[in-house]
Design an enzyme around this catalytic site. Structure first.
Site, PDB file in Angstrom:
ATOM      1  N   SER A  81       0.856  -1.194   0.000  1.00  0.00           N
ATOM      2  CA  SER A  81       0.000   0.000   0.000  1.00  0.00           C
ATOM      3  C   SER A  81       0.886   1.235   0.000  1.00  0.00           C
ATOM      4  O   SER A  81       2.094   1.144   0.215  1.00  0.00           O
ATOM      5  CB  SER A  81      -0.880   0.027   1.252  1.00  0.00           C
ATOM      6  OG  SER A  81      -0.122   0.445   2.377  1.00  0.00           O
ATOM      7  N   ASP A  82       0.317   2.400  -0.215  1.00  0.00           N
ATOM      8  CA  ASP A  82       1.066   3.631   0.036  1.00  0.00           C
ATOM      9  C   ASP A  82       0.919   3.954   1.534  1.00  0.00           C
ATOM     10  O   ASP A  82       0.178   3.288   2.267  1.00  0.00           O
ATOM     11  CB  ASP A  82       0.601   4.779  -0.870  1.00  0.00           C
ATOM     12  CG  ASP A  82       1.707   5.839  -1.004  1.00  0.00           C
ATOM     13  OD1 ASP A  82       2.664   5.819  -0.217  1.00  0.00           O
ATOM     14  OD2 ASP A  82       1.609   6.687  -1.906  1.00  0.00           O
ATOM     15  N   TYR A  83       1.612   4.968   1.939  1.00  0.00           N
ATOM     16  CA  TYR A  83       1.735   5.342   3.351  1.00  0.00           C
ATOM     17  C   TYR A  83       0.352   5.522   4.011  1.00  0.00           C
ATOM     18  O   TYR A  83      -0.343   6.486   3.715  1.00  0.00           O
ATOM     19  CB  TYR A  83       2.506   6.655   3.415  1.00  0.00           C
ATOM     20  CG  TYR A  83       3.248   6.945   4.693  1.00  0.00           C
ATOM     21  CD1 TYR A  83       4.630   6.852   4.756  1.00  0.00           C
ATOM     22  CD2 TYR A  83       2.578   7.359   5.836  1.00  0.00           C
ATOM     23  CE1 TYR A  83       5.325   7.155   5.912  1.00  0.00           C
ATOM     24  CE2 TYR A  83       3.262   7.662   7.000  1.00  0.00           C
ATOM     25  CZ  TYR A  83       4.645   7.556   7.020  1.00  0.00           C
ATOM     26  OH  TYR A  83       5.319   7.863   8.174  1.00  0.00           O
ATOM     27  N   THR A  84      -0.016   4.607   4.867  1.00  0.00           N
ATOM     28  CA  THR A  84      -1.318   4.598   5.569  1.00  0.00           C
ATOM     29  C   THR A  84      -2.534   4.658   4.630  1.00  0.00           C
ATOM     30  O   THR A  84      -3.626   5.068   5.032  1.00  0.00           O
ATOM     31  CB  THR A  84      -1.447   5.738   6.625  1.00  0.00           C
ATOM     32  OG1 THR A  84      -1.331   7.008   5.967  1.00  0.00           O
ATOM     33  CG2 THR A  84      -0.419   5.651   7.715  1.00  0.00           C
TER      34      THR A  84
END
Ligand code: BGC
Length: 761
Positions: free
Chosen positions: A286-289
């Site tokens: 995933s991307d950051y959070t």
């Protein structure tokens, strides 16, 4: 024929999907991982899906992982980023290998976007070199340096096509075109991963941000994306697919939603397209959070969105820990299955296996390497070459450039002596202290031959509130204690004493990049004013624009006698600029994203469709597709860029009038260097499908060739066109070329007029 071409496309699609070093179905790997997984508890498997950062690098969200050490020891971490240096990474790996129950090594990541410590030009700048070998070399140097520092998983290449310079992250990609973007995606993956991922100087690459992150509404970062399938498949997907065909090891999702479903929970993207259609067999992070952010998107609570992401095909959760904290419960409640967890875990373990970590978890932690492998003179030399080649000459009236190495030069502007603004955005591992400023570069290249009169002239901007937003990662906009009037006065007095003025203006590094969208992409008023006043001195004026995005600089084009687009050029930027302006390197860069006249023209790109009411000329015509207050034409088109010499194109010849899907057409053109300097030209081939079942673009880039031609010489440049090069996606997503007439254009930019026609049978 349709079927034949679709078949060809499918075969090609799957033929390229093998990872270097491991054949699909590699039984040794499968057995090893099955055996390991048979010993793992469900919690340990979920632990592998967890990616943490203790907060060493740039933080791009508000959250950082906590209790990292304890989590590693208890098998709750699969990968880590933001930890650098062979000692620190070794220590962290030791916790996993020696203190966790099963001793599974972690994967160590980072954003190495345009170089590690040897920072190269911004990716958009690098793309303007149109030089795949050079781009590949920069990626392999980045891999060599990063691995020397214990990092062997890269969150790059970023291949998001963008036609919207309001979007700050246009700086991180390769511009607007899917064909060029695909070539660059391939070159970067090959450069990072090379042939063998177990080689400790190579790193696993991540293609990002899947998908369509470069097309947010209104150019505002993280914003909604909604587009037709035709546009996705023909214009925006190709570079991701090219990276996958080149064997990229992982894919990162994007923050945006696509058709109402955020990418990190979008099963259609992550499973149907990525795995079923394109045959991707690596892992998806995933991307950051971005999993947690699906709560704000309005899709449910953390448990719901985490289950949705896993089921969609996401394997690793970056920083948010939704997987870590909710999947066990979701399994108990039947929201996810053991099989789904197993699949994700296996993919991550496979990446570790391919990287050689099960043979030697400390493979990448060699304390001797930083001293010999990082920021070497050879790497810096490559950075200097790359920087010089990334610059695009946009105007050069009366051959003002190259300048002679003599006389007095006024070197003015807020970016002349601004070390903090040399590297460009998204260089979290680079260090400004290693960067050569413009002033230093001029001194290095010119020595005593030229008298340099320096003045700042203006602040990047005068607004302290704006400066505060730009300075979150350290001072980039420094508002001088002297008044704007005093700065200006000094610059004018310096300019009056000079033979020529060079003004270095543009954006601070953080005016582009993540979360740096702008609704006004012109120069800040402080700098506009400086240029206006410099213009009034009547001295020859060279303007250098240092920016991370195409800018609306029409007024500056008028004011300047010569204009060079520099981008943010990396550690060797200052030296490279002097190389270009004083003729040690003859510029050869060509734009990869259209420069608009004003922000109202955005989104803007060369491969437009004709409409039913095309304008025809730049004259306003009632009831035609045009504007009352601006032309349709851009300020500078895609592919544009001048040289100190001139190139003439003639004799465009096709070796046959018709093409079938069994053969190919050779297109040749002769290019003469008719000016006074040796030089390189990016010869570009565009094709127009004259009649099709869906509205065809007016032209599409289908080939390019960068050639060096000594002055006075002529070179014949040849391209090959096959039927599959003319194929496009149809509304039912079948991919084939349609028979009929095609027109070929060859020249030095996307307005190339030399043309010829052929028929596809
Ligand atoms: C960016 C990614 C990056 C990640 C980790 C995010 O904010 O969108 O491109 O890889 O942070 O640093």
């Amino acid at each position: 024929m349709k079927r034949f071409l679709s078949f060809v496309a499918t075969v090609l699609l799957f033929a390229g999907c093998q990872h270097p070093g491991t054949e699909p179905g590699d039984t040794e790997m499968d057995t090893y991982i099955s055996d390991l997984m048979s010993k793992m508890t469900t919690q340990e498997k979920i632990g592998q899906l967890n990616l943490v950062t203790p907060g060493g690098g740039i933080l791009t969200g508000s959250v950082v992982s906590t209790d990292v050490e304890q989590k590693i020891k208890t098998g709750q971490v699969g990968g880590i980023f933001g930890v650098y240096g062979p000692e620190k990474t070794r220590q962290a790996q030791r916790l996993a290998v020696e203190e966790s129950r099963l001793g599974i090594p972690m994967i160590f990541g980072s954003d190495v976007i345009h170089g590690y410590k040897t920072t190269f030009p911004l990716p958009i700048g690098l793309s303007c070199t149109w030089d795949m070998e050079l781009i590949k070399q920069t990626a392999s140097v980045a891999a060599k340096e990063a691995t020397a520092d214990g990092i062997f998983w890269n969150f790059s290449p970023m291949v998001d096509v963008s036609r919207d310079p309001r979007w700050g992250r246009i700086s991180e990609g390769a511009g607007e075109d899917p064909f060029l973007g695909s070539e660059i995606a391939r070159a970067m993956v090959e450069g990072y991963q090379q042939k063998d991922l177990r080689d400790p100087t190579t790193m696993l690459a991540t293609v990002k941000h899947f998908a369509l992150y470069g097309a947010p509404e209104a150019g505002r970062d993280y914003n909604t994306v909604d587009m037709s399938h035709l546009r996705m498949f023909n214009d925006y997907f190709p570079p991701y697919k090219a990276a996958i065909e080149a064997g990229v090891g992982s894919v990162m999702t994007s923050f945006n939603d696509v058709y109402g479903v955020p990418a990190s929970g979008n099963k259609w993207l992550l499973t149907t397209i990525l795995r079923d259609m394109w045959g991707f067999d690596g892992f998806v992070v995933s991307d950051y959070t971005s999993v947690n952010e699906m709560i704000a998107h309005g899709l449910g609570d953390l448990q719901q969105v985490s289950a949705m992401a896993l089921k969609a095909g996401l394997d690793m959760d970056m920083v948010g820990e939704g997987f870590l904290t909710t999947l066990t419960q979701s399994l108990e409640e039947g929201m996810v299955s053991e099989e789904e967890i197993n699949k994700a875990c296996r993919r991550i373990l496979e990446a570790k296996y391919k990287l050689g970590l099960f043979q030697d978890p400390y493979l990448y932690f060699n304390a001797d390497r930083p001293a010999t492998d990082i920021l070497t003179p050879v790497h810096r030399q490559l950075a200097r070459q790359a920087a010089a080649r990334s610059m695009v000459l946009l105007k050069n009236d009366e051959q003002l450039l190259p300048l002679k190495k003599s006389g007095n030069i006024a070197l003015v502007g807020p970016l002349v002596d601004s070390r903090n603004n040399m590297l460009g955005t998204w260089a979290p591992t680079g260090e400004a202290r290693y960067a050569v400023t413009v002033l230093e570069g001029f001194n290095n290249v010119l020595g005593d031959q030229v008298k340099i009169l320096h003045a700042k002239g203006a602040n990047i901007c005068n607004d302290p509130d704006f400066a505060k937003k730009i300075n979150v990662f350290g001072p980039k906009i420094f508002i001088d204690e002297r008044s704007p009037e005093a700065l200006l006065k000094e610059a004018i007095s310096v300019a009056r004493r000079a033979d020529v003025i060079i003004a270095v203006v543009g954006e601070a590094t953080e005016m582009s990049g993540e979360s740096s969208s702008r609704t006004d992409i012109s120069l800040p008023m402080s700098q506009k004013r400086l240029l206006r006043e410099l213009g009034k001195t009547g001295k020859p004026l060279v303007v250098v624009n240092m920016s991370g995005r195409p800018m609306a600089i029409g007024e500056e084009v008028e004011l300047a006698d010569a204009l060079l687009q520099m981008w943010h050029a990396g550690v060797e930027g200052g030296n490279a600029l002097a190389d270009v302006l004083f003729g040690d390197y003859n510029p050869s860069g060509k734009l990869t994203a259209t420069f608009p006249v004003n922000v109202g023209q955005v989104p803007i790109y060369y491969s437009i469709r004709n409409t039913g009411r095309p304008q025809g000329s730049d004259e306003f015509q009632k009831f035609k597709s045009n504007y009352l207050d601006a032309p349709n034409s851009p300020l500078f088109p895609f592919g544009y860029g001048l040289s100190y010499t001139s190139f003439e194109y003639k004799d465009l010849i096709l070796d046959k009038p018709t093409l079938t899907n069994l053969d190919e057409i050779k297109v040749s053109v002769s290019v003469t260097n008719s000016g006074d300097y040796d030089g390189e030209e990016v010869v570009q081939l565009y094709v127009r499908d004259m009649v099709a079942s869906i509205t065809p673009p007016m032209r599409l880039l289908k080939g390019f060739n960068k050639v060096f031609i000594p002055k006075g010489d002529t070179k014949e440049v040849t391209f090959t066109i096959r039927a599959q090069d003319l194929a496009f996606y149809h509304p039912d997503l079948s991919f084939y070329a349609e028979p009929g007439e095609f027109k070929v254009f060859v020249g030095g930019n996307s307005n190339a007029s030399l043309s010829a026609s052929f028929t596809l049978e």
